[in-house]
Design a protein around this motif. Structure first.
Motif, short mmCIF file in Angstrom:
data_model
loop_
_atom_site.label_atom_id
_atom_site.label_comp_id
_atom_site.label_asym_id
_atom_site.label_seq_id
_atom_site.Cartn_x
_atom_site.Cartn_y
_atom_site.Cartn_z
N ASP A 14 -54.52 87.26 27.03
CA ASP A 14 -55.16 87.96 28.10
C ASP A 14 -55.75 86.89 28.99
O ASP A 14 -55.51 87.39 30.47
CB ASP A 14 -56.22 88.60 27.37
N ALA A 15 -56.28 85.83 28.89
CA ALA A 15 -56.79 84.87 29.33
C ALA A 15 -55.62 83.94 30.51
O ALA A 15 -55.77 84.21 31.82
CB ALA A 15 -57.65 83.69 29.00
N ALA A 16 -54.41 83.68 30.01
CA ALA A 16 -53.20 83.15 30.69
C ALA A 16 -52.86 84.30 31.54
O ALA A 16 -52.21 83.78 32.66
CB ALA A 16 -52.46 82.70 29.73
N GLN A 17 -52.72 85.37 31.14
CA GLN A 17 -52.01 86.48 31.92
C GLN A 17 -52.83 86.72 33.23
O GLN A 17 -52.40 86.77 34.41
CB GLN A 17 -51.98 87.67 31.11
N ASP A 18 -54.20 86.76 33.02
CA ASP A 18 -55.05 86.49 34.13
C ASP A 18 -54.97 85.47 34.99
O ASP A 18 -55.12 85.62 36.47
CB ASP A 18 -56.43 86.80 33.67
N VAL A 19 -54.99 84.48 34.53
CA VAL A 19 -54.97 83.27 35.15
C VAL A 19 -53.62 83.28 36.07
O VAL A 19 -53.51 82.82 37.57
CB VAL A 19 -54.82 82.07 34.53
N LEU A 20 -52.19 83.60 35.54
CA LEU A 20 -51.24 83.48 36.31
C LEU A 20 -51.11 84.66 37.25
O LEU A 20 -50.58 84.57 38.50
CB LEU A 20 -50.04 83.64 35.22
N THR A 21 -51.72 85.79 36.96
CA THR A 21 -51.67 86.96 37.97
C THR A 21 -52.47 86.62 39.21
O THR A 21 -52.20 86.85 40.37
CB THR A 21 -52.31 88.26 37.54
N ARG A 22 -53.64 85.90 39.11
CA ARG A 22 -54.51 85.42 40.18
C ARG A 22 -53.72 84.27 41.08
O ARG A 22 -53.90 84.24 42.23
CB ARG A 22 -55.88 84.80 39.73
N VAL A 28 -48.58 89.59 36.50
CA VAL A 28 -47.63 88.81 35.51
C VAL A 28 -48.21 89.17 34.21
O VAL A 28 -49.24 89.36 33.80
CB VAL A 28 -47.92 87.15 35.94
N GLN A 29 -46.86 89.72 33.39
CA GLN A 29 -47.11 89.78 32.07
C GLN A 29 -46.44 89.10 31.15
O GLN A 29 -45.22 88.65 31.39
CB GLN A 29 -46.57 91.41 31.91
N ILE A 30 -47.00 88.41 30.23
CA ILE A 30 -46.43 87.75 29.11
C ILE A 30 -46.59 88.33 27.62
O ILE A 30 -47.68 89.10 27.43
CB ILE A 30 -47.03 86.25 29.25
N VAL A 62 -48.94 77.75 27.09
CA VAL A 62 -50.14 77.78 27.56
C VAL A 62 -51.14 76.99 26.59
O VAL A 62 -50.84 77.19 25.28
CB VAL A 62 -50.76 79.26 27.62
N LYS A 63 -51.99 76.13 27.23
CA LYS A 63 -52.83 75.50 26.39
C LYS A 63 -54.31 75.91 26.52
O LYS A 63 -54.81 75.81 27.71
CB LYS A 63 -52.70 74.10 26.61
N ALA A 64 -55.03 76.29 25.45
CA ALA A 64 -56.38 76.87 25.68
C ALA A 64 -57.33 75.86 25.05
O ALA A 64 -57.25 75.85 23.60
CB ALA A 64 -56.36 78.48 25.22
N PHE A 65 -58.34 75.28 25.44
CA PHE A 65 -59.36 74.68 24.81
C PHE A 65 -60.33 75.57 24.35
O PHE A 65 -60.84 76.92 24.71
CB PHE A 65 -60.09 73.71 25.81
N ASP A 66 -60.89 75.10 23.04
CA ASP A 66 -61.91 76.31 22.58
C ASP A 66 -63.28 76.04 23.14
O ASP A 66 -63.33 75.47 24.00
CB ASP A 66 -62.23 75.87 20.87
N ASP A 67 -64.08 76.94 22.70
CA ASP A 67 -65.51 76.98 23.65
C ASP A 67 -66.34 75.75 23.47
O ASP A 67 -67.36 75.44 24.03
CB ASP A 67 -66.35 78.25 23.14
N LEU A 97 -47.71 71.68 35.73
CA LEU A 97 -48.79 72.69 35.68
C LEU A 97 -48.39 73.70 36.67
O LEU A 97 -48.34 73.65 37.83
CB LEU A 97 -50.06 71.84 36.35
N LEU A 98 -48.54 75.03 36.30
CA LEU A 98 -48.01 76.15 37.01
C LEU A 98 -49.52 76.84 37.48
O LEU A 98 -49.48 77.51 38.64
CB LEU A 98 -47.36 77.25 36.17
N ALA A 99 -50.39 76.89 36.40
CA ALA A 99 -51.93 77.42 36.52
C ALA A 99 -52.85 76.89 35.80
O ALA A 99 -52.43 76.55 34.67
CB ALA A 99 -51.53 79.09 36.74
N SER A 100 -54.27 77.03 36.29
CA SER A 100 -55.03 76.58 35.31
C SER A 100 -56.47 77.17 35.79
O SER A 100 -56.63 77.47 37.18
CB SER A 100 -55.32 75.06 35.56
N ASP A 101 -57.37 77.12 35.03
CA ASP A 101 -58.85 77.80 35.44
C ASP A 101 -59.83 76.88 34.11
O ASP A 101 -59.65 77.01 33.10
CB ASP A 101 -58.88 79.23 34.74
N LEU A 102 -60.49 76.41 35.00
CA LEU A 102 -61.63 75.55 34.31
C LEU A 102 -62.68 76.29 33.67
O LEU A 102 -63.04 75.97 32.29
CB LEU A 102 -62.29 74.51 35.40
#
Length: 386
Positions: A14-22, A28-30, A62-67, A97-102
């Protein structure tokens, strides 16, 4: 490979899809997640791009860091990938890098495919196969260093831009968690007396000066270039485009000899029996391949004696740090290629260092390193194997 819970993968999707869409400006759907593991701090998943309104490949990683991951750590990786992605294709050391969100701690990268890991290549029973892999590794390091020499200001600018949420280069530099392996190396030298006492050897002042000189290579040095920092065989994939370096969590500018020495220190443990018999030859192949790319930029590297002395210092530091981790440090959470819990590997590194120093022309520094290397090897042999 670390297995990840389905709910975690769903949240990453969900998070990666939102980042790619923005990033794309349209939906964008994955889907079809494939768990690629991670470091413990992160989740890495391959997705198929189902709805592709822009020129994306059929799959992305997609690489997602934990909280619990610090924002500055994520910032450094985002800035590192942005910097590397802007390089010419031939010099690019890894995925784009295609997209990212800090804020959500998400990076979307191009998919390099399955390829072949450098660990598998080194374990081959074909010495020519190993030689090709090691030479390609050295060339890739040299191309990356040559292409990024003089680019430190650009990298620092990307850190500032990427850290829009109040996390900037000063935060990354000042917090010990972001010192990465350089901070660990500094600690190992500070506690040199403890390490020496546990091993049961004397460490002369000349040898300590070698360790101190190694530390300066993180902040100074004649050959400063970009490095992902952990350039050991664990983090290398070989695909149709050649050697690809993975994992930029600790990306930074530092002296390029640190990378070459890191490779020399970490690859022997992965060699097949036949590879071990040709280890010195393979070390020369790696160094010569690196020099073929970096030498035109730095003519001093073309002198064998000069180059040997340049590499001996960081190789000594890496060997020392690996021993410190084994003896004196809480090693939980370490996933560096340099880290090992195998006493045979640590002992073999001192033997390799002794061989390298013995093969060099004399001098106080070389003699000190050779003497300590032989002493530590014998002491560890008694400590662990007798």
């Amino acid at each position: 490979m670390t297995l990840v819970a389905h709910d975690r993968i769903d949240s990453v999707l969900d998070a990666a899809q939102d980042v790619l869409t923005r990033r794309a400006g349209s939906q964008v759907q994955i889907d079809d997640p494939e768990d690629l593991g991670g470091s413990g701090r992160s989740t890495v998943v391959r997705f198929r791009v189902a709805d592709n309104p822009v020129s994306l490949d059929r799959t992305v990683v997609v690489k997602a860091f934990d909280d619990n991951s610090e924002a500055g750590q994520v910032l450094r990786e985002i800035a590192s990938y942005r910097y590397a992605t802007a390089l010419p294709t031939v010099s690019r050391p890894g995925p784009q890098l295609l997209a990212s969100d800090l804020d959500t701690r998400i990076l979307v990268l191009t998919d390099l495919g399955s390829g072949r890991g450098m660990l598998d290549q080194l374990a081959s029973s074909d010495i020519d196969d190993i030689h090709r892999g090691v030479s390609a590794w050295g060339q890739a390091l040299g191309r990356m260093h040559a292409a990024t020499y003089g680019g430190e200001d650009d990298f620092q600018a990307l850190l500032r831009v990427s850290g829009r949420g109040g996390v900037g280069p000063r935060d990354v530099a000042d917090d010990p968690v972001f010192a990465g392996i350089g901070g660990e190396a500094s600690e190992s030298v500070r506690r040199a007396d403890e390490v020496a006492a546990e091993v049961g050897v004397d460490v002369p002042d000349e040898f300590r000066r070698v360790l101190d000189s190694g530390l300066t290579l993180f902040d100074e040095g004649r050959f400063r270039a970009f490095s992902p920092s952990d350039v050991g065989p664990d983090n290398i994939l070989i695909n149709d485009d050649g050697v690809q370096f993975m994992d930029y969590e600790w990306g930074a500018f530092r002296d390029a000899t640190l990378d070459v020495a890191y490779a020399l220190t970490t690859f022997p443990a992965a060699l097949s029996d036949q590879g071990v018999a040709h280890q010195v030859e393979l070390e020369s192949a790696l160094v010569d391949a690196w020099r073929s790319e970096a030498g035109p930029l730095w003519p001093a590297l073309n002198d064998d004696t000069t180059l040997g002395n340049l590499l001996l210092t960081p190789r000594t530091l890496w060997t020392w740090l690996g021993t410190y981790w084994m003896l004196e440090s809480d090693t939980s959470g370490h996933d560096w290629a340099l880290h090992t819990s195998d006493p045979r590997v640590v002992t073999a590194r001192w033997a390799d260092l002794a061989v390298a120093a013995d093969a060099m022309a004399g001098g106080d520094v070389v003699e000190s390193v050779a003497g300590v290397a032989h002493d530590v090897q014998r002491a560890l042999q008694r400590l662990w194997f007798e």
